[in-house]
Design a protein around this motif. Sequence first.
Motif, PDB file in Angstrom:
ATOM      1  N   SER A   1       0.842  -1.193   0.000  1.00 50.56           N
ATOM      2  CA  SER A   1       0.000   0.000   0.000  1.00 50.56           C
ATOM      3  C   SER A   1       0.878   1.245   0.000  1.00 50.56           C
ATOM      4  O   SER A   1       2.065   1.180   0.316  1.00 50.56           O
ATOM      5  CB  SER A   1      -0.920   0.006   1.229  1.00 50.56           C
ATOM      6  OG  SER A   1      -0.155   0.057   2.408  1.00 50.56           O
TER       7      SER A   1
ATOM      8  N   ARG B   1      -4.785   2.081   9.354  1.00 50.81           N
ATOM      9  CA  ARG B   1      -4.325   1.885  10.734  1.00 50.81           C
ATOM     10  C   ARG B   1      -2.949   2.504  10.955  1.00 50.81           C
ATOM     11  O   ARG B   1      -2.707   3.160  11.958  1.00 50.81           O
ATOM     12  CB  ARG B   1      -4.238   0.394  11.060  1.00 50.81           C
ATOM     13  CG  ARG B   1      -5.518  -0.244  11.419  1.00 50.81           C
ATOM     14  CD  ARG B   1      -5.287  -1.701  11.846  1.00 50.81           C
ATOM     15  NE  ARG B   1      -6.443  -2.486  11.502  1.00 50.81           N
ATOM     16  CZ  ARG B   1      -6.572  -3.220  10.410  1.00 50.81           C
ATOM     17  NH1 ARG B   1      -5.586  -3.351   9.556  1.00 50.81           N
ATOM     18  NH2 ARG B   1      -7.689  -3.868  10.186  1.00 50.81           N
ATOM     19  N   GLU B   2      -2.044   2.262  10.011  1.00 46.37           N
ATOM     20  CA  GLU B   2      -0.673   2.766  10.134  1.00 46.37           C
ATOM     21  C   GLU B   2      -0.618   4.286  10.161  1.00 46.37           C
ATOM     22  O   GLU B   2       0.349   4.871  10.639  1.00 46.37           O
ATOM     23  CB  GLU B   2       0.189   2.238   8.982  1.00 46.37           C
ATOM     24  CG  GLU B   2       0.462   0.749   9.078  1.00 46.37           C
ATOM     25  CD  GLU B   2       1.153   0.187   7.838  1.00 46.37           C
ATOM     26  OE1 GLU B   2       1.266   0.903   6.809  1.00 46.37           O
ATOM     27  OE2 GLU B   2       1.565  -0.983   7.900  1.00 46.37           O
TER      28      GLU B   2
ATOM     29  N   LYS C   1      -7.022  -1.071   4.606  1.00 51.05           N
ATOM     30  CA  LYS C   1      -7.283  -1.027   6.048  1.00 51.05           C
ATOM     31  C   LYS C   1      -5.973  -0.969   6.831  1.00 51.05           C
ATOM     32  O   LYS C   1      -5.847  -0.210   7.793  1.00 51.05           O
ATOM     33  CB  LYS C   1      -8.096  -2.244   6.480  1.00 51.05           C
ATOM     34  CG  LYS C   1      -9.529  -2.226   6.007  1.00 51.05           C
ATOM     35  CD  LYS C   1     -10.228  -3.481   6.498  1.00 51.05           C
ATOM     36  CE  LYS C   1     -11.696  -3.478   6.213  1.00 51.05           C
ATOM     37  NZ  LYS C   1     -12.364  -4.672   6.777  1.00 51.05           N
ATOM     38  N   LYS C   2      -5.001  -1.755   6.414  1.00 51.33           N
ATOM     39  CA  LYS C   2      -3.687  -1.744   7.076  1.00 51.33           C
ATOM     40  C   LYS C   2      -3.048  -0.360   6.952  1.00 51.33           C
ATOM     41  O   LYS C   2      -2.521   0.195   7.922  1.00 51.33           O
ATOM     42  CB  LYS C   2      -2.793  -2.803   6.448  1.00 51.33           C
ATOM     43  CG  LYS C   2      -1.408  -2.866   7.039  1.00 51.33           C
ATOM     44  CD  LYS C   2      -0.567  -3.922   6.334  1.00 51.33           C
ATOM     45  CE  LYS C   2       0.864  -3.873   6.840  1.00 51.33           C
ATOM     46  NZ  LYS C   2       1.756  -4.691   6.030  1.00 51.33           N
ATOM     47  N   CYS C   3      -3.125   0.224   5.772  1.00 55.04           N
ATOM     48  CA  CYS C   3      -2.583   1.564   5.523  1.00 55.04           C
ATOM     49  C   CYS C   3      -3.282   2.587   6.411  1.00 55.04           C
ATOM     50  O   CYS C   3      -2.645   3.469   6.984  1.00 55.04           O
ATOM     51  CB  CYS C   3      -2.745   1.908   4.043  1.00 55.04           C
ATOM     52  SG  CYS C   3      -2.161   3.546   3.579  1.00 55.04           S
TER      53      CYS C   3
ATOM     54  N   GLU D   1      -7.949  -5.099   2.176  1.00 55.34           N
ATOM     55  CA  GLU D   1      -7.247  -5.345   3.439  1.00 55.34           C
ATOM     56  C   GLU D   1      -5.973  -4.500   3.519  1.00 55.34           C
ATOM     57  O   GLU D   1      -5.603  -4.017   4.590  1.00 55.34           O
ATOM     58  CB  GLU D   1      -6.910  -6.829   3.607  1.00 55.34           C
ATOM     59  CG  GLU D   1      -8.100  -7.677   3.998  1.00 55.34           C
ATOM     60  CD  GLU D   1      -8.773  -7.227   5.287  1.00 55.34           C
ATOM     61  OE1 GLU D   1      -8.069  -6.891   6.268  1.00 55.34           O
ATOM     62  OE2 GLU D   1     -10.008  -7.179   5.320  1.00 55.34           O
ATOM     63  N   GLN D   2      -5.307  -4.307   2.376  1.00 51.73           N
ATOM     64  CA  GLN D   2      -4.125  -3.436   2.360  1.00 51.73           C
ATOM     65  C   GLN D   2      -4.514  -1.988   2.666  1.00 51.73           C
ATOM     66  O   GLN D   2      -3.770  -1.266   3.330  1.00 51.73           O
ATOM     67  CB  GLN D   2      -3.408  -3.528   1.007  1.00 51.73           C
ATOM     68  CG  GLN D   2      -2.695  -4.837   0.781  1.00 51.73           C
ATOM     69  CD  GLN D   2      -1.628  -5.070   1.828  1.00 51.73           C
ATOM     70  OE1 GLN D   2      -0.795  -4.216   2.091  1.00 51.73           O
ATOM     71  NE2 GLN D   2      -1.650  -6.240   2.442  1.00 51.73           N
TER      72      GLN D   2
ATOM     73  N   LYS E   1      -2.528  -2.873  15.390  1.00 52.80           N
ATOM     74  CA  LYS E   1      -2.651  -3.647  14.147  1.00 52.80           C
ATOM     75  C   LYS E   1      -3.954  -4.432  14.050  1.00 52.80           C
ATOM     76  O   LYS E   1      -4.342  -4.844  12.968  1.00 52.80           O
ATOM     77  CB  LYS E   1      -1.455  -4.571  13.955  1.00 52.80           C
ATOM     78  CG  LYS E   1      -1.374  -5.709  14.923  1.00 52.80           C
ATOM     79  CD  LYS E   1      -0.199  -6.602  14.592  1.00 52.80           C
ATOM     80  CE  LYS E   1      -0.191  -7.817  15.501  1.00 52.80           C
ATOM     81  NZ  LYS E   1       0.823  -8.764  15.107  1.00 52.80           N
ATOM     82  N   ASN E   2      -4.659  -4.609  15.175  1.00 51.02           N
ATOM     83  CA  ASN E   2      -5.954  -5.307  15.162  1.00 51.02           C
ATOM     84  C   ASN E   2      -7.137  -4.363  15.323  1.00 51.02           C
ATOM     85  O   ASN E   2      -8.268  -4.820  15.462  1.00 51.02           O
ATOM     86  CB  ASN E   2      -5.979  -6.367  16.271  1.00 51.02           C
ATOM     87  CG  ASN E   2      -4.939  -7.439  16.039  1.00 51.02           C
ATOM     88  OD1 ASN E   2      -4.736  -7.895  14.930  1.00 51.02           O
ATOM     89  ND2 ASN E   2      -4.255  -7.827  17.095  1.00 51.02           N
TER      90      ASN E   2
ATOM     91  N   CYS F   1      -5.080   6.283   0.549  1.00 50.32           N
ATOM     92  CA  CYS F   1      -4.295   5.049   0.488  1.00 50.32           C
ATOM     93  C   CYS F   1      -4.605   4.340  -0.817  1.00 50.32           C
ATOM     94  O   CYS F   1      -5.739   4.361  -1.295  1.00 50.32           O
ATOM     95  CB  CYS F   1      -4.641   4.117   1.647  1.00 50.32           C
ATOM     96  SG  CYS F   1      -3.870   4.529   3.207  1.00 50.32           S
TER      97      CYS F   1
END
Length: 126
Positions: A19, A85-86, A81-83, A78-79, A36-37, A59
Motif C-alpha cells: 500500500s 491503521r498505520e 485497512k492496514k494503511c 485489506e491493504q 494492528k488489530n 491510500c
Amino acid sequence: MKKVFTISIALTLISCANSRFIQTGFNSQPLPPLDKNAPVSVITSIPKNATKVVELGMCKGTAPGGGIISDRTHKAIEQLKKCARENGGNAVILGGNTEGGYYTDMGYSQQVAKAQGMVYYIEVEN
C-alpha cells in the motif's frame, strides 16, 4: 545460479501485496498509528452522527490477482485497512477499485487487484 536467485527475489517483491499513503486534508500533524488489530470501517459516506471527522489522506492498495480461480479485490481492501491503521485512520471511503489482467481461453485472469480510498479518523455519537 546467482542470476536465478536474483530473478526469484525480484519476482517475489513484485508480487507482494502493498500500500501507499498520500497525506491530504488540513491536519499537518500525523496521527499516531492504531493497533494492528484495530477495526477499520469501509464506508460509503461520512456518518450523519459523526462528532469528529479528520481527513488524513489517500491510500492505494494492491494485491496479487487470483488468476482465473478467484477475485482477490478483498486482499487489496485489506491493504487499505492496514494503511489506514498505520496512519491513524479508522475509516476508509473507497474511491476506486481496479484490476489488471487478460482474457485467456479459459476466461479472464486477474493478475493484480487494486483499491484506493480516502482515510479518515471519525468519532461517532452513540
